[in-house]
Scaffold this motif. Structure first.
Motif, PDB file in Angstrom:
ATOM      1  N   PRO A  42      -7.683  -4.284 -15.394  1.00 28.63           N
ATOM      2  CA  PRO A  42      -6.757  -3.351 -14.753  1.00 28.63           C
ATOM      3  C   PRO A  42      -5.651  -2.904 -15.702  1.00 28.63           C
ATOM      4  O   PRO A  42      -5.146  -3.702 -16.493  1.00 28.63           O
ATOM      5  CB  PRO A  42      -6.187  -4.137 -13.573  1.00 28.63           C
ATOM      6  N   VAL A  43      -5.328  -1.625 -15.613  1.00 27.03           N
ATOM      7  CA  VAL A  43      -4.279  -1.044 -16.449  1.00 27.03           C
ATOM      8  C   VAL A  43      -3.364  -0.175 -15.595  1.00 27.03           C
ATOM      9  O   VAL A  43      -3.711   0.206 -14.478  1.00 27.03           O
ATOM     10  CB  VAL A  43      -4.867  -0.194 -17.605  1.00 27.03           C
TER      11      VAL A  43
ATOM     12  N   LEU B   3      -8.226  -5.120  -5.980  1.00 23.73           N
ATOM     13  CA  LEU B   3      -7.022  -4.338  -6.290  1.00 23.73           C
ATOM     14  C   LEU B   3      -7.033  -2.932  -5.697  1.00 23.73           C
ATOM     15  O   LEU B   3      -6.057  -2.207  -5.836  1.00 23.73           O
ATOM     16  CB  LEU B   3      -6.832  -4.267  -7.805  1.00 23.73           C
ATOM     17  N   GLY B   4      -8.133  -2.546  -5.077  1.00 21.21           N
ATOM     18  CA  GLY B   4      -8.223  -1.223  -4.463  1.00 21.21           C
ATOM     19  C   GLY B   4      -8.961  -0.235  -5.340  1.00 21.21           C
ATOM     20  O   GLY B   4      -8.970  -0.357  -6.565  1.00 21.21           O
ATOM     21  N   PRO B   5      -9.577   0.764  -4.710  1.00 18.87           N
ATOM     22  CA  PRO B   5     -10.388   1.720  -5.467  1.00 18.87           C
ATOM     23  C   PRO B   5      -9.583   2.633  -6.379  1.00 18.87           C
ATOM     24  O   PRO B   5     -10.126   3.227  -7.300  1.00 18.87           O
ATOM     25  CB  PRO B   5     -11.091   2.534  -4.369  1.00 18.87           C
ATOM     26  N   GLU B   6      -8.284   2.743  -6.173  1.00 16.10           N
ATOM     27  CA  GLU B   6      -7.450   3.616  -7.001  1.00 16.10           C
ATOM     28  C   GLU B   6      -6.937   2.930  -8.267  1.00 16.10           C
ATOM     29  O   GLU B   6      -6.300   3.570  -9.104  1.00 16.10           O
ATOM     30  CB  GLU B   6      -6.256   4.130  -6.185  1.00 16.10           C
ATOM     31  N   GLN B   7      -7.201   1.624  -8.411  1.00 16.53           N
ATOM     32  CA  GLN B   7      -6.708   0.886  -9.572  1.00 16.53           C
ATOM     33  C   GLN B   7      -7.415   1.369 -10.837  1.00 16.53           C
ATOM     34  O   GLN B   7      -8.637   1.311 -10.936  1.00 16.53           O
ATOM     35  CB  GLN B   7      -6.939  -0.614  -9.392  1.00 16.53           C
ATOM     36  N   ALA B   8      -6.644   1.832 -11.808  1.00 22.20           N
ATOM     37  CA  ALA B   8      -7.213   2.260 -13.088  1.00 22.20           C
ATOM     38  C   ALA B   8      -7.645   1.032 -13.881  1.00 22.20           C
ATOM     39  O   ALA B   8      -7.060  -0.050 -13.735  1.00 22.20           O
ATOM     40  CB  ALA B   8      -6.178   3.056 -13.876  1.00 22.20           C
ATOM     41  N   ALA B   9      -8.664   1.190 -14.704  1.00 20.47           N
ATOM     42  CA  ALA B   9      -9.177   0.069 -15.493  1.00 20.47           C
ATOM     43  C   ALA B   9      -9.785   0.575 -16.791  1.00 20.47           C
ATOM     44  O   ALA B   9     -10.145   1.745 -16.915  1.00 20.47           O
ATOM     45  CB  ALA B   9     -10.219  -0.703 -14.697  1.00 20.47           C
ATOM     46  N   VAL B  10      -9.867  -0.323 -17.759  1.00 19.25           N
ATOM     47  CA  VAL B  10     -10.581  -0.066 -19.006  1.00 19.25           C
ATOM     48  C   VAL B  10     -11.616  -1.165 -19.172  1.00 19.25           C
ATOM     49  O   VAL B  10     -11.497  -2.229 -18.567  1.00 19.25           O
ATOM     50  CB  VAL B  10      -9.639  -0.021 -20.234  1.00 19.25           C
ATOM     51  N   VAL B  11     -12.602  -0.897 -19.980  1.00 21.94           N
ATOM     52  CA  VAL B  11     -13.637  -1.896 -20.251  1.00 21.94           C
ATOM     53  C   VAL B  11     -13.372  -2.476 -21.637  1.00 21.94           C
ATOM     54  O   VAL B  11     -13.296  -1.741 -22.624  1.00 21.94           O
ATOM     55  CB  VAL B  11     -15.044  -1.261 -20.173  1.00 21.94           C
TER      56      VAL B  11
END
Length: 105
Positions: A10-11, A45-53
């Motif tokens: 998460p970011v 964290l919810g579908p709107e949570q931004a993330a990186v791989v």
């Protein structure tokens, strides 16, 4: 060649800046978290949570300068139990007409 396992991390995105979202362990130490799938991240964290791989070595390299040694894979929500609000409609909740506004962190 060894296969690198990737984590969905998460970011927080503010304008053109992306930063790791850090958390705390029960004892108060900071940690970074990763999820084994995008679905597991969205579920917690919810579908709107931004993330990186990221691979684990990359995540460790990003957190080491911050003094963070602990990485948690697929964390679960840990929170105090929620108690039921008072049954009265006005108990504990400001009236929408009272001028109270919610603040977002």
């Amino acid at each position: 060649m060894a296969r690198v396992v990737v984590w969905h991390v998460p970011v927080t995105v503010t304008g053109r800046t992306t930063s790791l979202r850090l958390f705390r362990l029960r004892d108060g130490r900071r940690c970074a978290v990763g999820f084994s799938s995008a679905g597991a991240l969205a579920e917690l964290l919810g579908p709107e949570q931004a993330a990186v791989v990221l691979g684990e070595p990359a995540l460790r390299a990003l957190t080491a300068p911050l003094g963070i040694e602990e990485l948690v894979l697929d964390p679960r929500l840990v929170a105090p139990p929620v108690t039921a609000p008072d049954a009265r409609p006005d108990a504990g909740h400001p009236s929408p007409r009272s001028g109270a506004r919610l603040q977002r962190r």
